[in-house]
Design a protein around this motif. Sequence first.
Motif, short mmCIF file in Angstrom:
data_model
loop_
_atom_site.label_atom_id
_atom_site.label_comp_id
_atom_site.label_asym_id
_atom_site.label_seq_id
_atom_site.Cartn_x
_atom_site.Cartn_y
_atom_site.Cartn_z
N UNK A 172 72.12 -83.68 31.91
CA UNK A 172 73.03 -83.57 30.77
C UNK A 172 74.22 -82.73 31.21
N UNK A 173 75.44 -83.30 31.26
CA UNK A 173 76.61 -82.55 31.74
C UNK A 173 76.90 -81.29 30.94
N UNK A 174 76.75 -81.32 29.63
CA UNK A 174 77.04 -80.14 28.82
C UNK A 174 76.06 -79.02 29.13
N UNK A 175 74.78 -79.37 29.26
CA UNK A 175 73.76 -78.36 29.55
C UNK A 175 73.98 -77.77 30.95
N UNK A 176 74.31 -78.61 31.91
CA UNK A 176 74.54 -78.13 33.27
C UNK A 176 75.75 -77.19 33.32
N UNK A 177 76.80 -77.52 32.58
CA UNK A 177 77.98 -76.66 32.54
C UNK A 177 77.64 -75.31 31.94
N UNK A 178 76.84 -75.31 30.88
CA UNK A 178 76.45 -74.04 30.27
C UNK A 178 75.55 -73.22 31.19
N UNK A 179 74.73 -73.90 31.99
CA UNK A 179 73.79 -73.20 32.87
C UNK A 179 74.46 -72.56 34.07
N UNK A 180 75.68 -72.96 34.39
CA UNK A 180 76.38 -72.36 35.53
C UNK A 180 76.52 -70.86 35.31
N UNK A 181 76.74 -70.45 34.09
CA UNK A 181 76.90 -69.02 33.79
C UNK A 181 75.62 -68.23 34.06
N UNK A 182 74.46 -68.90 34.07
CA UNK A 182 73.21 -68.18 34.30
C UNK A 182 72.82 -68.11 35.77
N UNK A 183 73.63 -68.67 36.66
CA UNK A 183 73.34 -68.57 38.09
C UNK A 183 73.48 -67.13 38.55
N UNK A 233 69.85 -75.15 40.02
CA UNK A 233 69.37 -74.95 38.65
C UNK A 233 67.90 -75.31 38.52
N UNK A 234 67.48 -76.34 39.23
CA UNK A 234 66.09 -76.76 39.18
C UNK A 234 65.19 -75.75 39.89
N UNK A 235 65.62 -75.25 41.04
CA UNK A 235 64.82 -74.28 41.78
C UNK A 235 64.67 -72.96 41.04
N UNK A 236 65.67 -72.58 40.28
CA UNK A 236 65.60 -71.33 39.52
C UNK A 236 64.84 -71.51 38.20
N UNK A 237 64.45 -72.73 37.89
CA UNK A 237 63.67 -72.97 36.69
C UNK A 237 64.50 -73.11 35.43
N UNK A 238 65.81 -73.20 35.57
CA UNK A 238 66.68 -73.32 34.40
C UNK A 238 66.54 -74.71 33.79
#
Length: 123
Positions: free
Chosen positions: A66-77, A112-117
């Motif tokens: 999901x592009x929106x979810x992936x964009x939001x998850x960048x901040x949690x890296x 994102x997958x490896x970090x469990x996000x």
Amino acid sequence: MLMKKLVFMLATAAMLSVGFVAQVQASIITTQEAMSLEARESRVAEVQALMARDDVRDAMVRLGADPEEATLRVASLSDAELMQVHGQLEQLPAGGGALAVIGIVFLVLLILDLTGVISIFRR
């Protein structure tokens, strides 16, 4: 009589709560810490700007993300992960090809997958 009792209870509760004070902590941050925060925000904004491109969004959809979810998850890296993704972006040639964009999208999704996000590659 009931009214006097109610007023007495409210007054007692008000007097007891006066003694509670919220504790606040503040500290001075160094210039290095402030610069680090600015650099992180800048990297996050650059990665999110790349992920907002139509070709990148199409690649994410093709990969099942999901592009929106992936964009939001960048901040949690973490800082290290963000620097890795940002470094990959800087190595891309200007107007990089679709293969490079798909590679970067894959890298972001993998991190994102490896970090469990998110869970894309593990089913």
